[in-house]
Design a protein around this motif. Sequence first.
Motif, PDB file in Angstrom:
ATOM      1  N   GLN A  67      -3.041 -10.204  -5.841  1.00 10.46           N
ATOM      2  CA  GLN A  67      -3.828  -9.439  -4.863  1.00 10.46           C
ATOM      3  C   GLN A  67      -2.990  -9.095  -3.633  1.00 10.46           C
ATOM      4  O   GLN A  67      -3.032  -7.961  -3.147  1.00 10.46           O
ATOM      5  CB  GLN A  67      -5.081 -10.228  -4.444  1.00 10.46           C
ATOM      6  N   HIS A  68      -2.229 -10.052  -3.147  1.00  9.28           N
ATOM      7  CA  HIS A  68      -1.385  -9.810  -1.972  1.00  9.28           C
ATOM      8  C   HIS A  68      -0.241  -8.838  -2.304  1.00  9.28           C
ATOM      9  O   HIS A  68       0.044  -7.923  -1.520  1.00  9.28           O
ATOM     10  CB  HIS A  68      -0.825 -11.130  -1.425  1.00  9.28           C
ATOM     11  N   ARG A  70      -0.174  -6.578  -4.666  1.00  6.70           N
ATOM     12  CA  ARG A  70      -0.719  -5.246  -4.914  1.00  6.70           C
ATOM     13  C   ARG A  70      -0.951  -4.512  -3.594  1.00  6.70           C
ATOM     14  O   ARG A  70      -0.650  -3.329  -3.470  1.00  6.70           O
ATOM     15  CB  ARG A  70      -2.030  -5.379  -5.701  1.00  6.70           C
ATOM     16  N   GLN A  71      -1.473  -5.214  -2.584  1.00  3.06           N
ATOM     17  CA  GLN A  71      -1.690  -4.605  -1.269  1.00  3.06           C
ATOM     18  C   GLN A  71      -0.370  -4.161  -0.650  1.00  3.06           C
ATOM     19  O   GLN A  71      -0.277  -3.063  -0.088  1.00  3.06           O
ATOM     20  CB  GLN A  71      -2.392  -5.581  -0.328  1.00  3.06           C
ATOM     21  N   VAL A  72       0.643  -4.998  -0.755  1.00  4.80           N
ATOM     22  CA  VAL A  72       1.959  -4.659  -0.195  1.00  4.80           C
ATOM     23  C   VAL A  72       2.548  -3.446  -0.911  1.00  4.80           C
ATOM     24  O   VAL A  72       3.045  -2.515  -0.269  1.00  4.80           O
ATOM     25  CB  VAL A  72       2.918  -5.871  -0.283  1.00  4.80           C
ATOM     26  N   ASP A  74       0.943  -1.117  -2.571  1.00  9.82           N
ATOM     27  CA  ASP A  74       0.157   0.069  -2.227  1.00  9.82           C
ATOM     28  C   ASP A  74       0.538   0.574  -0.840  1.00  9.82           C
ATOM     29  O   ASP A  74       0.639   1.781  -0.621  1.00  9.82           O
ATOM     30  CB  ASP A  74      -1.342  -0.238  -2.277  1.00  9.82           C
ATOM     31  N   GLY A  75       0.761  -0.335   0.089  1.00  7.56           N
ATOM     32  CA  GLY A  75       1.187   0.040   1.436  1.00  7.56           C
ATOM     33  C   GLY A  75       2.541   0.725   1.431  1.00  7.56           C
ATOM     34  O   GLY A  75       2.752   1.716   2.142  1.00  7.56           O
ATOM     35  N   ASP A  78       2.050   4.228   0.158  1.00  4.09           N
ATOM     36  CA  ASP A  78       1.453   5.059   1.216  1.00  4.09           C
ATOM     37  C   ASP A  78       2.504   5.466   2.250  1.00  4.09           C
ATOM     38  O   ASP A  78       2.533   6.613   2.699  1.00  4.09           O
ATOM     39  CB  ASP A  78       0.313   4.315   1.922  1.00  4.09           C
TER      40      ASP A  78
END
Length: 96
Positions: A67-68, A70-72, A74-75, A78
């Motif tokens: 989860q962590h 994936r957020q990184v 995705d960031g 972006d």
Amino acid sequence: MSDWSGVSEFVAVAETESFTAAAKRLGISTAQVSRQISALEERLSAKLFYRTTRKVSVTEVGGIYYQHCRQVMDGLADAERAISNLQSTPKGKLKI
């Protein structure tokens, strides 16, 4: 400074539930994926996957780490899109 090696391989394996499919997605060998995951698990001192001859699944710790990560990731995607959009936008004066 953080060591990012193995993170993209970890995310790919977590999403595909397969070392072989992850290797194909990343364009590297299955052995390379396996080495990166093993090194990551050693560095974190945590088992991230349950492995059998037929199936790979994420452990509870691996799920939290995914989860962590994936957020990184995705960031980062972006941020790259934002920079790319800035570079493709026309700038300056237009004389007609």
